[in-house]
Design a protein around this motif. Structure first.
Motif, mmCIF file in Angstrom:
data_model
loop_
_atom_site.group_PDB
_atom_site.id
_atom_site.type_symbol
_atom_site.label_atom_id
_atom_site.label_comp_id
_atom_site.label_asym_id
_atom_site.label_seq_id
_atom_site.Cartn_x
_atom_site.Cartn_y
_atom_site.Cartn_z
ATOM 1 N N ASN A 173 0.808 -1.220 0.000
ATOM 2 C CA ASN A 173 0.000 0.000 0.000
ATOM 3 C C ASN A 173 0.841 1.269 0.000
ATOM 4 O O ASN A 173 0.412 2.293 -0.520
ATOM 5 N N ASP A 174 2.017 1.207 0.605
ATOM 6 C CA ASP A 174 2.879 2.381 0.673
ATOM 7 C C ASP A 174 4.334 1.920 0.625
ATOM 8 O O ASP A 174 4.872 1.441 1.633
ATOM 9 N N ARG A 176 6.953 3.391 0.848
ATOM 10 C CA ARG A 176 7.870 4.140 1.711
ATOM 11 C C ARG A 176 7.974 3.526 3.105
ATOM 12 O O ARG A 176 8.854 3.897 3.883
ATOM 13 N N GLU A 177 7.080 2.603 3.434
ATOM 14 C CA GLU A 177 7.139 1.939 4.738
ATOM 15 C C GLU A 177 8.372 1.045 4.829
ATOM 16 O O GLU A 177 8.685 0.301 3.898
ATOM 17 N N LYS A 209 -1.940 0.535 10.801
ATOM 18 C CA LYS A 209 -1.828 0.875 9.383
ATOM 19 C C LYS A 209 -1.708 -0.408 8.563
ATOM 20 O O LYS A 209 -0.914 -1.289 8.888
ATOM 21 N N LEU A 211 -0.393 -2.399 5.572
ATOM 22 C CA LEU A 211 0.786 -2.260 4.720
ATOM 23 C C LEU A 211 0.677 -3.059 3.430
ATOM 24 O O LEU A 211 1.304 -2.707 2.433
#
Length: 301
Positions: A173-174, A176-177, A209, A211
Motif C-alpha cells: 500500500n505504501d 515508503r514503509e 496501518k 501495509l
C-alpha cells in the motif's frame, strides 16, 4: 551472521544441510558480540517443523541472533514429545523477568474457536501484555496475528464459508514503509486459515496501518504506528511442502479439502509444488529484524 541455537536442537542439522549459517552455543560463547535476543512463542502443533521454518528465515539475517523457544504451560501438546519441550522450551514464568529484542508469536489451527474458549487464552493474554514492556517488537503470524489484533486493538475475526488455502498475489500500500523496503510490487504468500479480519475494522483503529493486502486473501500485513506490533495474516515461513502436508492430512481424514489455490502445477496434487515465496519471506524477516528490532532496541536489555 548466524543464529545461535541450542547444541542438540533437531532443526540445527537440517538447517546446516541447507547451508544456513547456524552457530551452536559453545561457539557463540567465544564471540564478543551482543546478539539480538529473539523469543519464539510456538503455538503450532508440529513444533519441530515450525522451529525449522522460522530458524531458516532468522538464519538469513546479517545479524547475530540468539533464539529462545516458549510454549504455553496451560496446554498439553499432543504432537510434540514432553522430552523435547522440557529440553528446549520455557514457559512465561521462566522468562517474565527477562527483556527481549523481538518476539514471534506463531499461528495455531484453532480459528474456529472463540478466543476466550481457547484453553490457553488467559496465558497468551498474559504473554501479550508482558510483551508491551519486555519486548522491543513482536511479529504475529496467522492466528497469532488475529489473536494479537483482538487482544491489543479489539479487532475481531470472522469465519469464512470455506478454508482459505493456497498461494496468493499481494501488493503493497505504501512503498515508503520500512517493513516493505525491497519488496516487489507484487509478491506471493501462502495462506491457510478458516477465519479472516475485515479491512474496515482495522481502518477504524488510528494506531494501526495496513501495509499489504491481496484481492483474494484480503488484508495481509498490518503494523502499529509505533512499530512494536507487526501482524501478518499469512504464513511466510511455510516451506514448499507445508500446504501439501496439510492437504494430504485432511484428505486422509475424509474432510474432502479444496485443492490449495495456485499451489500445485496445473492444480494437480500429483505434481510437486514449487517454492515461489522465499524471497519475500526472507526480506520480510530481515526488514523486521533491522528496522523494528535492531535499530530500535537498547544495547543494554
Amino acid at each position: 551472521m548466524p543464529i545461535k541455537v541450542p547444541d542438540l536442537l533437531p532443526a540445527k542439522s537440517k538447517l546446516q544441510e541447507e547451508n544456513i549459517f547456524v552457530m551452536d552455543e559453545s561457539r557463540a560463547f567465544k564471540q564478543d558480540i551482543r546478539p539480538l535476543k529473539i523469543l519464539i512463542l510456538n503455538l503450532m502443533p508440529l513444533k519441530q517443523q515450525t522451529e525449522t521454518h522460522l530458524l531458516r528465515l532468522l538464519g538469513n539475517s546479517p545479524l547475530q541472533i540468539e533464539v529462545g523457544l516458549l510454549h504455553t504451560s496451560t496446554h498439553t501438546s499432543r504432537n510434540t514429545s514432553v522430552e523435547h519441550l522440557k529440553q528446549f522450551y520455557k514457559s512465561i514464568d521462566d522468562v517474565k523477568s527477562n527483556k527481549y529484542d523481538g518476539l514471534i508469536i506463531t499461528g495455531a489451527p484453532i480459528e474456529k474457536l472463540p478466543y476466550e474458549e481457547v484453553n490457553y487464552w488467559e496465558e497468551l493474554s498474559q504473554i501479550m501484555e508482558w510483551s508491551k514492556t519486555n519486548v522491543t517488537s513482536t511479529l504475529h503470524i496467522c492466528w497469532g496475528a488475529m489473536a494479537g489484533l483482538y487482544y491489543h486493538h479489539g479487532v475481531d475475526k470472522y469465519m469464512m464459508p470455506e478454508k482459505l488455502s493456497g498461494i496468493y498475489t499481494h501488493t503493497i500500500n505504501d512503498p515508503r514503509e520500512k517493513l516493505v523496503s525491497g519488496f516487489d510490487e507484487e509478491f506471493l504468500v501462502p495462506h491457510s486459515r478458516h477465519a479472516d479480519i475485515r479491512k474496515e475494522d482495522i481502518e477504524k483503529v488510528p494506531s494501526l496501518k495496513i501495509l499489504s493486502e491481496s484481492k483474494q486473501a484480503g488484508v495481509y500485513m498490518i503494523a502499529s504506528t509505533d512499530g512494536k506490533q507487526i501482524f501478518a495474516t499469512g504464513h511466510p515461513e511455510y516451506d514448499a511442502l507445508t500446504l501439501k502436508k496439510e492437504f494430504d492430512r485432511d484428505t486422509a481424514a475424509g474432510l474432502n479439502p479444496m485443492i490449495p489455490e495456485n499451489y500445485y502445477p496445473d492444480d494437480d496434487p500429483n505434481q510437486a509444488p514449487k517454492l515461489r515465496w522465499r524471497t519475500h519471506s526472507n526480506i520480510l524477516i530481515s526488514n523486521w529484524l533491522n528496522y523494528y528490532v535492531y535499530q530500535e532496541t537498547p544495547y543494554e536489555l
